[in-house]
Design a protein around this motif. Structure first.
Motif, PDB file in Angstrom:
ATOM      1  N   ASP A   1       0.849  -1.186   0.000  1.00 30.78           N
ATOM      2  CA  ASP A   1       0.000   0.000   0.000  1.00 30.78           C
ATOM      3  C   ASP A   1       0.886   1.238   0.000  1.00 30.78           C
ATOM      4  OD1 ASP A   1      -1.899   1.927   0.245  1.00 30.78           O
ATOM      5  OD2 ASP A   1      -2.815   1.158   2.089  1.00 30.78           O
ATOM      6  N   ARG A   2       1.055   1.853  -1.157  1.00 35.54           N
ATOM      7  CA  ARG A   2       1.932   3.021  -1.272  1.00 35.54           C
ATOM      8  C   ARG A   2       1.268   4.291  -0.757  1.00 35.54           C
ATOM      9  NH1 ARG A   2       6.563   2.942  -4.042  1.00 35.54           N
ATOM     10  NH2 ARG A   2       6.317   5.154  -4.638  1.00 35.54           N
ATOM     11  N   LYS A   3       0.088   4.140  -0.184  1.00 38.99           N
ATOM     12  CA  LYS A   3      -0.515   5.289   0.491  1.00 38.99           C
ATOM     13  C   LYS A   3       0.073   5.476   1.891  1.00 38.99           C
ATOM     14  CE  LYS A   3      -5.008   5.000  -1.843  1.00 38.99           C
ATOM     15  NZ  LYS A   3      -6.471   4.825  -1.650  1.00 38.99           N
ATOM     16  N   MET A   4       0.900   4.522   2.314  1.00 41.15           N
ATOM     17  CA  MET A   4       1.507   4.588   3.641  1.00 41.15           C
ATOM     18  C   MET A   4       3.014   4.405   3.534  1.00 41.15           C
ATOM     19  SD  MET A   4      -1.192   2.557   6.102  1.00 41.15           S
ATOM     20  CE  MET A   4      -0.987   0.983   5.243  1.00 41.15           C
ATOM     21  N   ALA A   5       3.741   4.987   4.498  1.00 44.50           N
ATOM     22  CA  ALA A   5       5.200   4.883   4.491  1.00 44.50           C
ATOM     23  C   ALA A   5       5.709   5.063   5.910  1.00 44.50           C
ATOM     24  CB  ALA A   5       5.815   5.933   3.569  1.00 44.50           C
ATOM     25  N   LEU A   6       6.964   4.639   6.115  1.00 46.07           N
ATOM     26  CA  LEU A   6       7.670   4.866   7.371  1.00 46.07           C
ATOM     27  C   LEU A   6       8.804   5.842   7.109  1.00 46.07           C
ATOM     28  CD1 LEU A   6       7.959   1.257   8.859  1.00 46.07           C
ATOM     29  CD2 LEU A   6       6.304   3.034   9.457  1.00 46.07           C
TER      30      LEU A   6
END
Length: 556
Positions: free
Chosen positions: A515-520
């Motif tokens: 899910d590239r809508k989220m990142a760290l």
């Protein structure tokens, strides 16, 4: 009352006289029958033996065969049946559909279990310990601390049988349950067992996962004191997880607490306990406050709270989640009260610990008056609940009042933010005596008006939707931030530049694969991450999408 030896001698004497006087085979035949009857009567109704345990030991069970739950397996027991301590124990009043593993879990802290059979239609079970001493230790222990399975008390007593003999099918199922329970017990050593297996330490290391409600030092003391005398407790945050070290007065109590509580939930569906033995043999607590307590020393000072744990006078071992190895009832007597507000319906406490109650207003002190603002505190405290109002005190601008939606959210914010650094200062978060934050009156000046803000209708509340996933993603401040709601048009470099432009040094970045809508995104320190969250949460990324920022338990 005559002893068995005296009675046997009397019978033998009379039989000898009768045999000498018997004439003919018919009289001799009747004499043999009489001898057999006398022997049976002596075997079944001899003098009562004295018990070495205060627990009752005799159960009504045929000395020939017992059927298991499916009615096909048979249990053969030895003919000798004396009411004395035995390696075989009889368990009664088990909950319906109790599994073999649940039964074995009760016995495992006291030694190896050799054999097991469950009588599910009768809610009973029999288990054979590897030694009689282990069985005696188990019975004596549960006399003072009655065991439970699924919140139902279980009665344990000695069996009149010295051994259990099962067929292959029954024994195969039992051994599988014993093996599974042994693996589940972690590093609790199993031996042939003379009594209770020695515990490695009287100090337990506790990790609380899925921290939905705040877990305080008092809550831990309330739960673990049911297993023995709790001497000292230290709580701290390590590897983005709430952890504690708890010392019992005896290693036996620590072992039983671990066996009973490991994997259990403090509250229904959340606050899961993961327990292991600590490498420390004892705790050295220097201060009595809300993060450390020596229950044997009421004279200790409160000291200054240190989130890193250095103020507790103990070198904390480098434990982390990776180093941690892979229904319980407490007689607390506390009423199960409803959780205030809309977090969830009144929970069924797995350990019957009442949720925290009290005021929902927090006092935040040691703030930087030049940099703090109501919006700043709204964003930061909003990570742990829905902030309703914020008031920076007009005459003491280093202090502020923050009103959460309910007392549970206030406790959660206090447990995570007290002792954290904000704008270079270590802030203190405590419960306020004020039940609500009052809005300024009409006569208040412009500055006083700006120092108090009402956020009750804000669209940035994270927990206003019942059942939101945000409830399961509440973590302490960390150097790694979780970014979400990222538009497809925004890439890694754009996000790095966004943080760098605000003066934050980005150490690492990683999109979620699925899910590239989220990142760290990892920054240099926890303090820097706190300020980045305040500055960039709700940052507009395109015409209709805003960045969502929270703390992560993960590292890159």
């Amino acid at each position: 009352m005559l002893s068995s030896d005296v009675i046997n001698q009397e019978v033998s004497s009379r039989v000898s006289v009768a045999a000498a006087e018997a004439r003919g085979p018919k009289q001799l035949f009747f004499l043999i029958i009489i001898i057999i009857i006398l022997r049976l009567l002596l075997s079944d109704h001899g003098p009562e033996s004295t018990l070495r345990s205060p627990v009752g030991c005799c159960e009504n069970m045929s000395s020939a065969h017992l059927s298991t739950v499916d009615g096909t397996d048979r249990l053969c027991v030895s003919e000798r049946a004396q009411c004395v301590p035995s390696p075989v124990l009889h368990l009664r009043q088990l909950p319906a559909d109790t599994s073999e593993q649940e039964v074995v879990d009760l016995a495992l802290p006291f030694g190896r279990v050799s054999k097991l059979i469950t009588l599910r239609t009768k809610n009973q079970a029999f288990l054979e310990m590897a030694s009689e001493e282990a069985a005696v230790t188990m019975v004596n222990y549960y006399t003072s601390a009655p065991p439970t399975i699924r919140n139902q008390p279980v009665f344990i007593q000695y069996s009149t049988h010295r051994e259990l003999k099962t067929d292959n099918l029954t024994n195969q199922r039992a051994l599988q349950a014993i093996s599974t329970a042994a693996v589940h017990s972690g590093n609790m050593g199993l031996s042939e067992g003379r009594g209770l297996i020695p515990a490695p330490s009287a100090v337990l290391r506790i990790i609380v996962e899925n921290l939905f409600y705040p877990v305080t030092l008092e809550v831990l003391q309330q739960i673990f004191s049911k297993f023995g005398s709790v001497l000292k407790i230290i709580t701290f945050t390590r590897n983005n997880q709430f952890q504690a070290l708890l010392q019992f007065s005896d290693a036996v109590h620590a072992q039983h607490a671990k066996a009973s509580l490991d994997g259990q939930n403090i509250y229904n569906g959340c606050c899961t306990l993961r327990i292991d033995f600590s490498k420390l043999s004892a705790l050295n607590v220097k201060y009595n406050n809300d993060k450390s307590r020596d229950f044997t020393r009421a004279d200790l000072p409160s000291g200054e709270l240190d989130p890193a744990g250095a103020a507790f006078g103990v070198a904390l071992p480098p434990y982390g989640a990776a180093a941690f190895p892979p229904s319980f009832h407490q007689h607390t007597g506390l009423p199960v009260t409803a959780v205030p507000g809309s977090l969830m319906s009144p929970p069924r406490m797995a350990l019957q610990v009442a949720p925290p109650a009290g005021h929902s207003v927090l006092l935040v002190s040691n703030l930087d008056p030049e940099r703090v603002s109501p919006h700043c505190l709204f964003i930061l405290f909003g990570v742990y609940g829905d902030v309703q109002r914020v008031k920076i005190l007009f005459n003491k601008k280093e202090n502020a009042l923050v009103q959460m939606s309910d007392a549970t959210q206030a406790q959660l914010a206090m447990s995570h933010l007290n002792g954290q650094r904000l704008h270079g200062n270590v802030i203190r978060v405590t419960l306020s005596k004020h039940p609500v934050v009052q809005l300024p009156r009409g006569a208040a000046g412009p500055e006083e008006q700006t120092l108090t803000q009402d956020f009750s209708g804000s669209a940035l509340h994270r927990f206003k939707k019942p059942g939101s996933k945000n409830f399961n993603n509440i973590f302490p401040p960390s150097a790694t931030l979780h970014l979400s709601n990222i538009p497809s048009s925004v890439g890694e470099d754009s996000l790095k530049d966004l943080f760098s432009s605000r003066g934050f040094a980005v150490k690492a970045f990683k999109f979620f694969q699925k899910d590239r809508k989220m990142a760290l995104l990892q920054l240099a320190s926890v303090e820097e991450a706190v300020e980045a969250l305040i500055a960039l949460h709700d940052q507009q990324l395109d015409h209709n999408q805003h960045l969502r920022v929270s703390f992560s338990k993960s590292t890159i």
